[in-house]
Design a protein around this motif. Structure first.
Motif, mmCIF file in Angstrom:
data_model
loop_
_atom_site.group_PDB
_atom_site.id
_atom_site.type_symbol
_atom_site.label_atom_id
_atom_site.label_comp_id
_atom_site.label_asym_id
_atom_site.label_seq_id
_atom_site.Cartn_x
_atom_site.Cartn_y
_atom_site.Cartn_z
ATOM 1 N N ASN A 1 15.995 13.099 10.214
ATOM 2 C CA ASN A 1 15.152 12.415 11.379
ATOM 3 C C ASN A 1 13.895 12.670 11.384
ATOM 4 O OD1 ASN A 1 17.225 12.911 13.927
ATOM 5 N ND2 ASN A 1 18.079 15.147 12.771
ATOM 6 N N GLU A 2 13.695 12.610 9.767
ATOM 7 C CA GLU A 2 12.016 12.834 9.747
ATOM 8 C C GLU A 2 12.155 11.738 8.913
ATOM 9 O OE1 GLU A 2 9.283 13.813 11.060
ATOM 10 O OE2 GLU A 2 10.270 14.977 12.782
ATOM 11 N N PRO A 3 11.508 10.575 8.932
ATOM 12 C CA PRO A 3 11.747 9.086 7.356
ATOM 13 C C PRO A 3 10.315 9.650 6.485
ATOM 14 C CG PRO A 3 11.174 7.896 9.779
ATOM 15 C CD PRO A 3 11.785 9.647 10.049
ATOM 16 N N PHE A 4 9.535 9.784 7.774
ATOM 17 C CA PHE A 4 8.542 10.595 7.341
ATOM 18 C C PHE A 4 8.192 11.553 5.967
ATOM 19 C CE2 PHE A 4 4.777 13.182 6.247
ATOM 20 C CZ PHE A 4 3.406 12.613 5.775
ATOM 21 N N GLU A 5 8.924 12.411 6.063
ATOM 22 C CA GLU A 5 9.433 13.377 5.387
ATOM 23 C C GLU A 5 10.656 12.956 3.995
ATOM 24 O OE1 GLU A 5 7.833 15.948 5.040
ATOM 25 O OE2 GLU A 5 6.503 16.513 7.073
ATOM 26 N N VAL A 6 11.129 11.974 4.748
ATOM 27 C CA VAL A 6 12.096 11.380 3.173
ATOM 28 C C VAL A 6 11.300 10.833 2.323
ATOM 29 C CG1 VAL A 6 13.668 9.544 2.861
ATOM 30 C CG2 VAL A 6 14.337 11.319 4.603
ATOM 31 N N LEU A 7 10.782 10.441 2.625
ATOM 32 C CA LEU A 7 9.747 9.087 1.810
ATOM 33 C C LEU A 7 8.442 10.030 1.138
ATOM 34 C CD1 LEU A 7 8.303 6.322 4.256
ATOM 35 C CD2 LEU A 7 10.075 6.184 1.983
ATOM 36 N N LEU A 8 8.314 11.083 1.450
ATOM 37 C CA LEU A 8 7.409 12.451 1.098
ATOM 38 C C LEU A 8 8.433 12.514 -0.843
ATOM 39 C CD1 LEU A 8 4.920 13.844 2.798
ATOM 40 C CD2 LEU A 8 4.138 12.423 1.667
ATOM 41 N N ARG A 9 8.940 13.010 -0.345
ATOM 42 C CA ARG A 9 10.659 13.682 -1.255
ATOM 43 C C ARG A 9 11.092 12.454 -2.638
ATOM 44 N NH1 ARG A 9 10.209 17.372 2.575
ATOM 45 N NH2 ARG A 9 10.363 19.245 2.630
ATOM 46 N N THR A 10 11.111 11.573 -2.365
ATOM 47 C CA THR A 10 11.153 10.148 -2.777
ATOM 48 C C THR A 10 10.282 10.234 -4.378
ATOM 49 O OG1 THR A 10 9.959 8.344 -2.028
ATOM 50 C CG2 THR A 10 12.404 9.034 -1.194
ATOM 51 N N LYS A 11 11.125 9.986 -5.339
ATOM 52 C CA LYS A 11 10.518 9.882 -7.236
ATOM 53 C C LYS A 11 11.082 8.281 -6.993
ATOM 54 C CE LYS A 11 9.142 13.776 -7.254
ATOM 55 N NZ LYS A 11 7.485 14.329 -7.656
ATOM 56 N N LEU A 12 10.000 6.740 -6.921
ATOM 57 C CA LEU A 12 10.507 5.133 -7.291
ATOM 58 C C LEU A 12 10.108 5.884 -8.544
ATOM 59 C CD1 LEU A 12 7.519 4.068 -4.955
ATOM 60 C CD2 LEU A 12 10.068 4.579 -4.489
ATOM 61 N N GLY A 13 11.387 4.795 -9.411
ATOM 62 C CA GLY A 13 11.598 4.246 -10.879
ATOM 63 C C GLY A 13 12.626 5.541 -11.220
ATOM 64 N N LEU B 1 0.734 -1.076 -0.037
ATOM 65 C CA LEU B 1 0.119 -0.178 -0.219
ATOM 66 C C LEU B 1 1.163 1.416 0.032
ATOM 67 C CD1 LEU B 1 -2.945 1.752 0.199
ATOM 68 C CD2 LEU B 1 -2.885 1.560 2.713
ATOM 69 N N ILE B 2 1.786 1.325 1.462
ATOM 70 C CA ILE B 2 3.164 2.416 0.854
ATOM 71 C C ILE B 2 2.922 2.852 -0.503
ATOM 72 C CG2 ILE B 2 4.801 3.316 1.895
ATOM 73 C CD1 ILE B 2 2.193 3.503 3.208
ATOM 74 N N GLU B 3 3.444 1.775 -0.697
ATOM 75 C CA GLU B 3 4.325 1.614 -2.180
ATOM 76 C C GLU B 3 3.599 2.728 -3.373
ATOM 77 O OE1 GLU B 3 6.907 -0.394 -6.266
ATOM 78 O OE2 GLU B 3 6.556 -1.685 -4.270
ATOM 79 N N ILE C 1 1.103 6.892 5.294
ATOM 80 C CA ILE C 1 2.128 6.819 5.424
ATOM 81 C C ILE C 1 3.128 6.896 6.646
ATOM 82 C CG2 ILE C 1 5.105 7.466 3.994
ATOM 83 C CD1 ILE C 1 3.031 8.153 2.106
ATOM 84 N N ARG C 2 2.589 7.344 7.525
ATOM 85 C CA ARG C 2 2.892 8.070 8.882
ATOM 86 C C ARG C 2 2.984 6.552 9.744
ATOM 87 N NH1 ARG C 2 5.374 12.067 11.122
ATOM 88 N NH2 ARG C 2 4.924 13.839 9.385
ATOM 89 N N ARG C 3 1.774 6.022 9.812
ATOM 90 C CA ARG C 3 1.065 5.139 10.459
ATOM 91 C C ARG C 3 2.594 4.046 10.301
ATOM 92 N NH1 ARG C 3 -4.292 3.587 10.023
ATOM 93 N NH2 ARG C 3 -4.155 1.560 10.254
ATOM 94 N N PHE C 4 2.542 3.611 8.844
ATOM 95 C CA PHE C 4 3.071 3.055 9.072
ATOM 96 C C PHE C 4 4.764 3.378 9.305
ATOM 97 C CE2 PHE C 4 6.043 0.491 5.925
ATOM 98 C CZ PHE C 4 5.517 -1.036 5.990
ATOM 99 N N VAL C 5 5.034 3.877 9.101
ATOM 100 C CA VAL C 5 7.096 4.899 9.001
ATOM 101 C C VAL C 5 6.798 4.407 10.692
ATOM 102 C CG1 VAL C 5 7.869 6.481 9.724
ATOM 103 C CG2 VAL C 5 7.498 5.835 7.604
ATOM 104 N N ASP C 6 5.807 5.045 12.068
ATOM 105 C CA ASP C 6 6.143 4.674 13.352
ATOM 106 C C ASP C 6 6.192 3.196 13.921
ATOM 107 O OD1 ASP C 6 5.879 7.494 13.403
ATOM 108 O OD2 ASP C 6 3.892 7.751 14.133
ATOM 109 N N GLU C 7 5.388 2.493 12.514
ATOM 110 C CA GLU C 7 5.023 0.940 13.486
ATOM 111 C C GLU C 7 6.453 -0.109 12.863
ATOM 112 O OE1 GLU C 7 2.221 -0.683 10.905
ATOM 113 O OE2 GLU C 7 0.513 0.054 11.837
ATOM 114 N N CYS D 1 15.750 1.310 5.463
ATOM 115 C CA CYS D 1 16.829 1.743 5.837
ATOM 116 C C CYS D 1 17.063 3.575 6.002
ATOM 117 C CB CYS D 1 18.051 1.778 4.615
ATOM 118 S SG CYS D 1 18.396 -0.021 4.394
ATOM 119 N N THR D 2 15.645 3.840 5.991
ATOM 120 C CA THR D 2 15.667 5.447 6.196
ATOM 121 C C THR D 2 15.592 5.930 6.965
ATOM 122 O OG1 THR D 2 14.712 6.465 3.294
ATOM 123 C CG2 THR D 2 13.890 7.114 5.138
ATOM 124 N N ILE D 3 14.332 4.830 7.897
ATOM 125 C CA ILE D 3 13.887 5.083 9.810
ATOM 126 C C ILE D 3 14.711 4.139 9.853
ATOM 127 C CG2 ILE D 3 12.141 3.474 11.651
ATOM 128 C CD1 ILE D 3 10.575 3.328 8.641
#
Length: 466
Positions: free
Chosen positions: A355-367, A208-210, A231-237, A323-325
């Motif tokens: 220090n904010e993996p949630f913010e990192v993931l939002l800045r990623t461009k998959l592919g 789902l996160i992907e 996304i934040r819920r998954f990152v926190d878990e 690894c981001t987390i």
């Protein structure tokens, strides 16, 4: 042994019905009626045969069945038989026959429960999938994992805390992940996210996160807010699990040059009593303490620099999230300077948000493709003191015909004194493919690729930082 044949036949009916429904969703009237008769005769609810009824619903109505599903498919340990002193007696033969009959009856009951959980998980049909259906499937997959002796989510990868349980049940973990990914792809995700009630039913998973990360630029308003919340819920878990792994071992040796902190939690009671025994008054039966002793807690630490380089192509999402987390957790340790770089055909310095993996993931461009030399060009200037630097490189190392330049740069970094750790996968399944050309050269260089459970990477990093 009159019951042996009927019980064996009953079990076969249930399994034939399972196979028929897995390969053809249409009901086979004969098998359905025969299976219903078996289930009712052994005292189980007929709802076990309904693929639309979740295991959760069955257990809610019949709570006594929950314990039967747990460990249902774990092979029993052979404990041996024949503890009696006599052999060949009529009584012994009769007892053995009764035990055999009970075992066969138990196998029929087990076949009914196994069929239920397997059918619910592996018969997912086709067409569009709603949020409720995905949530029900994830719950049923959790029951299958419990039946296999695992915690819900472990075999699907990403959040397990025990080493590679997927290896104990070959093929099950990746297969569950593939089914979940297919269900997510069949969802009308944007419509679901736009409805707060439906979005709240979604269970965060790697698949789902992907999907959310791939589609985040097309979302807005309520849908985007719900996507970010998931996304934040998954990152926190995941962070909670990884933080536990990092904190299991203390980093650094005791620094006795620093006076111990004189607080109650550091009081060394045993040493205080031992050192003050000469002050014991036998007449009063009292020990007079004229000095308290405290434990040293300060630890010797050398400022260390951790540079994490992550391939952000879609195939590496699982490793990137972990690894981001993990980088953010190490960034919170004293005297550890963490830098984070993500790349595909371009490199992006994400250090300001480490220090904010949630913010990192939002800045990623998959592919996109892999251009390792571009990432190395950004990473090398960050090396100040090679002996106190560790570089973690997460990728499948499939480069665009530029394998040699990247490896040569890695070889130079390694020989300068940097601790280089190549990582092919940091999931619970550990089945990420790694370019064989790189794998062999890393092995010859003395830096073999880490591939498997994230605990391996945690161990390597803690060993270096200690």
């Amino acid at each position: 042994m009159p019951r042996a044949v009927p019980d064996d036949n009953r079990r076969q009916v249930l399994y034939w019905r399972l196979l028929a429904r897995l390969f053809d969703p249409e009901e086979q009237a004969g098998l359905e009626s025969a299976s219903l008769a078996v289930v009712e005769d052994i005292g189980l609810p007929p709802a076990l045969l309904d693929p639309q009824t979740s295991v959760d619903s069955i257990v809610q109505r019949h709570p006594e069945l929950a314990a039967e599903f747990d460990g249902l498919m774990v092979p029993e340990t052979e404990t041996g038989t024949g503890t009696g002193t006599g052999t060949g007696t009529d009584a012994g033969t009769e007892a053995s026959a009764d035990e055999g009959a009970r075992d066969r009856a138990a196998e029929v009951r087990r076949a009914a429960l196994v069929s239920k959980v397997l059918l619910n998980v592996f018969a997912t049909g086709s067409g569009a999938v709603g949020a409720a259906q995905l949530s029900r499937w994830q719950s049923d997959a959790g029951w299958l994992e419990r039946a296999l002796g695992c915690r819900p989510g472990e075999l699907r990868g990403g959040r397990g805390t025990t080493p590679d349980l997927g290896s104990l049940v070959p093929g099950i973990g990746p297969e569950l992940g593939a089914i979940e990914a297919d269900l997510v792809q069949r969802m009308h995700l944007r419509e679901v996210l736009a409805d707060p009630e439906l979005a709240a039913r979604l269970t965060p998973s790697m698949s789902l996160i992907e999907q959310l990360l791939r589609d985040k630029d097309n979302l807005s308003g309520v849908a985007l807010a719900n996507a970010k919340a998931l996304i934040r819920r998954f990152v926190d878990e995941v962070a909670e699990v990884l933080r536990t792994q990092v904190e299991k071992t203390t980093v650094g040796a005791l620094d006795r040059s620093v006076p111990p902190k004189r607080v109650f939690r550091n009081l060394d009671l045993d040493r205080t009593i031992w050192k003050n025994l000469t002050n014991y008054n036998p007449e009063e039966e009292r020990l007079y303490v004229d000095r308290l002793y405290y434990r040293h807690t300060a630890r010797k630490t050398t400022p260390q620099r951790l540079i994490v380089v992550v391939d952000q192509s879609g195939s590496m999402l699982d490793s990137m999230v972990n690894c981001t987390i993990l980088a953010s957790i190490f960034a919170g340790l004293p005297k550890v300077d963490v830098h984070l770089i993500a790349y595909d055909t371009r490199a992006l310095d994400l250090t300001p948000w480490v220090n904010e993996p949630f913010e990192v993931l939002l800045r990623t461009k998959l592919g996109g493709g892999n251009d390792g030399p571009v990432a190395m060009a950004m990473a090398r200037p960050k090396i100040a003191e090679p002996k106190n630097t560790v570089m973690v490189w997460i990728s499948d190392f499939y480069e665009f015909d530029r394998s040699q330049p990247l490896f040569e740069a890695i070889e130079e970094v390694h020989r300068s004194g940097v601790k280089f750790i190549p990582v092919g996968s940091v999931t619970s399944s550990g089945r990420q493919e790694v370019n064989p050309w790189f794998r062999e050269r890393f092995k010859a260089l003395g830096t073999p690729v880490i591939s498997g459970h994230i605990n391996k990477l945690v161990h390597e990093l803690k060993t270096f930082l200690a």
